[in-house]
Design a protein around this motif. Structure first.
Motif, PDB file in Angstrom:
ATOM      1  N   LYS A  96      21.698  -1.429  15.981  1.00  0.00           N
ATOM      2  CA  LYS A  96      20.877  -2.462  15.361  1.00  0.00           C
ATOM      3  C   LYS A  96      19.699  -2.902  16.220  1.00  0.00           C
ATOM      4  N   GLU A  97      19.839  -2.817  17.526  1.00  0.00           N
ATOM      5  CA  GLU A  97      18.773  -3.287  18.431  1.00  0.00           C
ATOM      6  C   GLU A  97      17.619  -2.304  18.548  1.00  0.00           C
ATOM      7  N   LYS A  98      17.783  -1.095  17.977  1.00  0.00           N
ATOM      8  CA  LYS A  98      16.714  -0.083  17.950  1.00  0.00           C
ATOM      9  C   LYS A  98      16.264   0.320  19.350  1.00  0.00           C
ATOM     10  N   LEU A  99      17.197   0.381  20.289  1.00  0.00           N
ATOM     11  CA  LEU A  99      16.870   0.688  21.681  1.00  0.00           C
ATOM     12  C   LEU A  99      16.606   2.174  21.862  1.00  0.00           C
ATOM     13  N   PHE A 100      15.588   2.487  22.659  1.00  0.00           N
ATOM     14  CA  PHE A 100      15.192   3.866  22.934  1.00  0.00           C
ATOM     15  C   PHE A 100      15.153   4.041  24.442  1.00  0.00           C
ATOM     16  N   LEU A 101      16.092   4.811  24.992  1.00  0.00           N
ATOM     17  CA  LEU A 101      16.181   5.000  26.440  1.00  0.00           C
ATOM     18  C   LEU A 101      15.153   6.022  26.902  1.00  0.00           C
ATOM     19  N   ILE A 102      14.286   5.602  27.784  1.00  0.00           N
ATOM     20  CA  ILE A 102      13.243   6.469  28.296  1.00  0.00           C
ATOM     21  C   ILE A 102      13.716   7.212  29.534  1.00  0.00           C
ATOM     22  N   SER A 103      14.347   6.507  30.451  1.00  0.00           N
ATOM     23  CA  SER A 103      14.846   7.161  31.668  1.00  0.00           C
ATOM     24  C   SER A 103      15.998   6.338  32.228  1.00  0.00           C
TER      25      SER A 103
END
Length: 106
Positions: A96-103
């Motif tokens: 739900k938080e729409k988190l996108f892990l970059i590194s």
């Protein structure tokens, strides 16, 4: 006659008969059934990817039906599967938080 060579829903023969269409069907053994469920899931995902916004929910419903068949094929009840899903969500969270892990460090 058109050849489909794919897994279909249980009522498809009945529906074809109602429309006066001829068909050929066979019942799969468990090994082939599992293989075809995997293929069906990929098919439904491809259909979702190209579906219009209004048809995407229908395609998601198809995917869930295939997923439930896969769950049951592993000897698991849908309620137990839902408990597993909820426990994993409680432990690791949902989306739900729409988190996108970059590194991040491994």
């Amino acid at each position: 006659m058109k050849f489909y060579n794919k897994l279909v829903r249980d009522r498809i023969p009945e529906i074809m008969e109602e429309h006066g269409k001829k068909y050929e069907i066979r019942t799969l053994d468990q090994e082939d059934y599992i293989k075809m469920l995997h293929q069906k899931l990929h098919e439904e995902l491809r259909e979702f990817d190209v579906a219009s916004e209004e048809d995407q929910l229908l395609e998601l419903a198809d995917m869930v039906e295939v997923i439930y068949a896969l769950v049951e094929s592993k000897g698991c009840r849908i309620g137990d599967f839902e408990s597993l899903r909820i426990a994993k969500k409680e432990k690791r969270g949902g989306f739900k938080e729409k988190l996108f892990l970059i590194s991040g460090e491994e």
